[in-house]
Scaffold this motif. Structure first.
Motif, PDB file in Angstrom:
ATOM      1  N   PHE A   1       0.797  -1.164   0.092  1.00 50.22           N
ATOM      2  CA  PHE A   1      -0.164   0.071  -0.029  1.00 50.22           C
ATOM      3  C   PHE A   1       0.822   1.241  -0.154  1.00 50.22           C
ATOM      4  CE2 PHE A   1      -2.230  -3.529   1.958  1.00 50.22           C
ATOM      5  CZ  PHE A   1      -3.387  -3.327   1.499  1.00 50.22           C
ATOM      6  N   ASP A   2       0.153   2.378  -0.468  1.00 46.87           N
ATOM      7  CA  ASP A   2       0.877   3.600  -0.539  1.00 46.87           C
ATOM      8  C   ASP A   2       0.628   4.419   0.811  1.00 46.87           C
ATOM      9  OD1 ASP A   2       1.665   4.104  -3.387  1.00 46.87           O
ATOM     10  OD2 ASP A   2      -0.562   3.577  -3.371  1.00 46.87           O
ATOM     11  N   VAL A   3      -0.364   4.006   1.497  1.00 47.25           N
ATOM     12  CA  VAL A   3      -0.948   4.552   2.920  1.00 47.25           C
ATOM     13  C   VAL A   3      -1.449   3.316   3.709  1.00 47.25           C
ATOM     14  CG1 VAL A   3      -2.254   6.388   4.015  1.00 47.25           C
ATOM     15  CG2 VAL A   3      -1.131   6.849   1.833  1.00 47.25           C
TER      16      VAL A   3
ATOM     17  N   GLN B   1       6.508   9.246   8.125  1.00 50.26           N
ATOM     18  CA  GLN B   1       5.896  10.375   7.031  1.00 50.26           C
ATOM     19  C   GLN B   1       5.662   9.918   5.912  1.00 50.26           C
ATOM     20  OE1 GLN B   1       7.938  13.954   8.023  1.00 50.26           O
ATOM     21  NE2 GLN B   1       6.997  14.268   9.903  1.00 50.26           N
ATOM     22  N   GLU B   2       6.810   9.069   5.279  1.00 50.14           N
ATOM     23  CA  GLU B   2       6.922   8.887   3.871  1.00 50.14           C
ATOM     24  C   GLU B   2       7.522   7.231   3.931  1.00 50.14           C
ATOM     25  OE1 GLU B   2       7.902  10.659  -0.357  1.00 50.14           O
ATOM     26  OE2 GLU B   2       8.138  11.913   1.080  1.00 50.14           O
ATOM     27  N   PRO B   3       6.904   6.242   3.542  1.00 49.26           N
ATOM     28  CA  PRO B   3       5.529   6.146   3.130  1.00 49.26           C
ATOM     29  C   PRO B   3       4.581   6.592   4.279  1.00 49.26           C
ATOM     30  CG  PRO B   3       6.442   3.999   3.224  1.00 49.26           C
ATOM     31  CD  PRO B   3       7.469   5.019   3.220  1.00 49.26           C
ATOM     32  N   LEU B   4       3.421   7.134   3.990  1.00 48.89           N
ATOM     33  CA  LEU B   4       2.560   7.472   5.449  1.00 48.89           C
ATOM     34  C   LEU B   4       2.062   6.365   6.253  1.00 48.89           C
ATOM     35  CD1 LEU B   4       1.441   9.909   6.958  1.00 48.89           C
ATOM     36  CD2 LEU B   4      -0.524   9.630   5.334  1.00 48.89           C
TER      37      LEU B   4
ATOM     38  N   LYS C   1      -3.402  15.639   2.690  1.00 47.87           N
ATOM     39  CA  LYS C   1      -2.283  16.304   2.541  1.00 47.87           C
ATOM     40  C   LYS C   1      -1.044  15.512   1.631  1.00 47.87           C
ATOM     41  CE  LYS C   1      -2.914  19.821   6.066  1.00 47.87           C
ATOM     42  NZ  LYS C   1      -2.480  20.184   7.352  1.00 47.87           N
ATOM     43  N   TYR C   2      -1.099  14.435   2.236  1.00 49.29           N
ATOM     44  CA  TYR C   2      -0.045  13.177   1.544  1.00 49.29           C
ATOM     45  C   TYR C   2      -0.512  12.957   0.212  1.00 49.29           C
ATOM     46  CZ  TYR C   2       3.037   9.360   1.259  1.00 49.29           C
ATOM     47  OH  TYR C   2       3.982   8.471   0.637  1.00 49.29           O
ATOM     48  N   ILE C   3      -1.609  12.718  -0.071  1.00 51.34           N
ATOM     49  CA  ILE C   3      -1.999  12.247  -1.435  1.00 51.34           C
ATOM     50  C   ILE C   3      -1.905  13.555  -2.164  1.00 51.34           C
ATOM     51  CG2 ILE C   3      -3.874  11.713  -2.876  1.00 51.34           C
ATOM     52  CD1 ILE C   3      -4.915   9.996  -0.444  1.00 51.34           C
ATOM     53  N   THR C   4      -2.157  14.670  -1.888  1.00 49.39           N
ATOM     54  CA  THR C   4      -2.001  15.873  -2.804  1.00 49.39           C
ATOM     55  C   THR C   4      -0.347  15.897  -3.101  1.00 49.39           C
ATOM     56  OG1 THR C   4      -3.996  17.018  -1.677  1.00 49.39           O
ATOM     57  CG2 THR C   4      -2.207  18.320  -3.030  1.00 49.39           C
TER      58      THR C   4
ATOM     59  N   GLU D   1       2.010  13.631  -2.988  1.00 49.57           N
ATOM     60  CA  GLU D   1       2.359  12.522  -3.701  1.00 49.57           C
ATOM     61  C   GLU D   1       2.262  12.824  -5.064  1.00 49.57           C
ATOM     62  OE1 GLU D   1       4.577   9.716  -2.944  1.00 49.57           O
ATOM     63  OE2 GLU D   1       4.997  11.378  -1.444  1.00 49.57           O
ATOM     64  N   LEU D   2       0.782  13.082  -5.457  1.00 47.55           N
ATOM     65  CA  LEU D   2       0.255  13.139  -6.839  1.00 47.55           C
ATOM     66  C   LEU D   2       1.004  14.567  -7.711  1.00 47.55           C
ATOM     67  CD1 LEU D   2      -3.314  12.407  -6.546  1.00 47.55           C
ATOM     68  CD2 LEU D   2      -1.617  11.009  -7.222  1.00 47.55           C
ATOM     69  N   ALA D   3       1.108  15.427  -6.845  1.00 48.93           N
ATOM     70  CA  ALA D   3       1.933  16.650  -7.512  1.00 48.93           C
ATOM     71  C   ALA D   3       3.619  16.124  -7.955  1.00 48.93           C
ATOM     72  CB  ALA D   3       2.119  17.963  -6.234  1.00 48.93           C
ATOM     73  N   VAL D   4       4.138  15.432  -6.969  1.00 48.25           N
ATOM     74  CA  VAL D   4       5.600  14.845  -7.254  1.00 48.25           C
ATOM     75  C   VAL D   4       5.325  13.837  -8.419  1.00 48.25           C
ATOM     76  CG1 VAL D   4       7.470  13.294  -6.448  1.00 48.25           C
ATOM     77  CG2 VAL D   4       6.175  15.075  -4.703  1.00 48.25           C
ATOM     78  N   GLU D   5       4.332  13.147  -8.561  1.00 46.48           N
ATOM     79  CA  GLU D   5       4.269  12.149  -9.449  1.00 46.48           C
ATOM     80  C   GLU D   5       3.993  12.796 -10.805  1.00 46.48           C
ATOM     81  OE1 GLU D   5       4.308   8.565 -11.660  1.00 46.48           O
ATOM     82  OE2 GLU D   5       4.776   9.058  -9.435  1.00 46.48           O
ATOM     83  N   GLY D   6       3.275  14.004 -10.830  1.00 51.43           N
ATOM     84  CA  GLY D   6       2.915  14.939 -11.967  1.00 51.43           C
ATOM     85  C   GLY D   6       4.077  15.551 -12.487  1.00 51.43           C
TER      86      GLY D   6
END
Length: 351
Positions: free
Chosen positions: A154-156, A307-310, A339-342, A344-349
């Protein structure tokens, strides 16, 4: 891309967390729930008679006590409960109830407490008989394994089970807490009461020779609470009576065989109520972790273990053992996860 989120536990904190995540992160995460039990509810579970589906009993939480300010603060949750008829005002007498502030209101769940959990548990997938034993960090992912050897990544991961069960997990939980002694001490300071609950199931609706729907028992070494459960819930359904033991009895007998404890409780009930009808069937529930008596310092709602992965932990052990306490924890969890999902998706983008 949708992050894979695991919530361990299927009680009310987990359910409301699922509901909020679905509202706020619908397209950016896939939520999976694992629970060690065979059904949802946790300490808000509702048991059904083995001989009659219409006969049910709440063996954990009995009713919801709140104030108008909390209803307003959690308007989405409460309005759903009211609109769908999941909560009704308490209308019958509960003898010996504590004195509450003037504006306090009490609600019962006509369809049983687990109807609330079922309403809000809007996960993409729910799996039962999944007793989590370890969480292991694997790069930017978390590997979670169960007692029977089942494993997934899992991611979280969100842990909502009682805090002592969190402390029993091996893997990165163990290693993180070995390094962070302050956090380990704070988690170890979280305490729960223990008790047993017994349900008497009947095959028809009965009238009992008492004026109350429920009663807090005073000066009894074994019983603390009794409820004519269908009457308490304003229901004409088949009768069920619930008995809760004292905390002292629970703590002194928690390691005993449940069947032996059940015999002792039934014998005591027969002494107190010799004229009551014999039940068609009986269920005894052991609550090793009944209610949080000492919560995590500061009542933060949840704490971050990694904190990472959460990896985070929440539940009533981080607030208080009430419906409102569980809502507070769910809100805290979702704020961290969103906040974590936002991020992570920004980093991925940007890759």
């Amino acid at each position: 891309m949708a992050l894979k989120v695991l919530i361990v536990g299927s009680g009310i904190t987990s359910a409301i967390t699922c509901n909020y995540l679905r509202e706020r992160c619908r397209s950016s995460c896939r939520v999976i729930v694992w629970d060690k039990a065979r059904g949802v509810g946790g300490r808000m579970s509702t048991s059904r008679s083995p001989t009659m589906d219409s006969c049910t009993a709440d063996l954990g939480a009995q009713y919801i006590t709140t104030v108008p300010e909390n209803i307003e603060a959690s308007k989405v949750v409460y309005s759903t409960c009211f609109t769908k008829g999941l909560l009704h005002p308490l209308q019958s007498l509960i003898e010996g109830m504590h004195t509450f502030p003037k504006n306090t209101v009490h609600y019962v769940a006509p369809r049983g407490m687990n109807s609330l959990v079922k309403e809000f548990l809007t996960a993409d997938e729910v799996q039962f008989n999944r007793l989590v034993t370890s969480v292991t960090q694997n790069g930017n992912k978390l590997d979670v394994e169960t007692k029977d050897g089942y494993k997934d990544t899992f991611d979280v991961v969100v842990l909502t089970m009682p805090v002592p069960q969190i402390l029993q997990l091996s893997g990165c939980v163990e290693s993180v807490l070995s390094d962070d002694k302050e956090k380990r001490e704070a988690l170890s300071a979280v305490k729960y009461s223990s008790r047993f609950a017994v349900a008497y199931f009947y095959d028809k609706t009965l009238e009992f020779d008492v004026p109350w729907s429920a009663k807090y028992v005073v000066d009894d070494e074994l019983l603390r609470y009794i409820a004519i459960d269908n009457k308490k819930r304003n229901s004409s359904a088949t009768s069920a009576v619930v008995f809760h033991t004292t905390v002292k009895f629970g703590e002194e007998n928690i390691e005993r065989d449940v069947a032996d404890v059940q015999r002792d409780i039934e014998k005591h009930i027969n002494t107190l109520f010799p004229t009551w009808p014999k039940p068609v069937s009986v269920k005894c529930q052991k609550w090793r972790y009944s209610q949080a008596t000492a919560v995590y310092e500061g009542s933060p709602g949840c704490i971050t273990l990694i904190q990472e992965p959460l990896l985070i932990a929440g539940g009533d052990g981080f607030t208080k053992s009430t419906f409102d306490g569980c809502i507070t924890s769910a809100k805290a969890i979702v704020n961290v996860v969103e906040k974590y999902i936002t991020k992570e998706l920004a980093v991925e983008g940007n890759r």
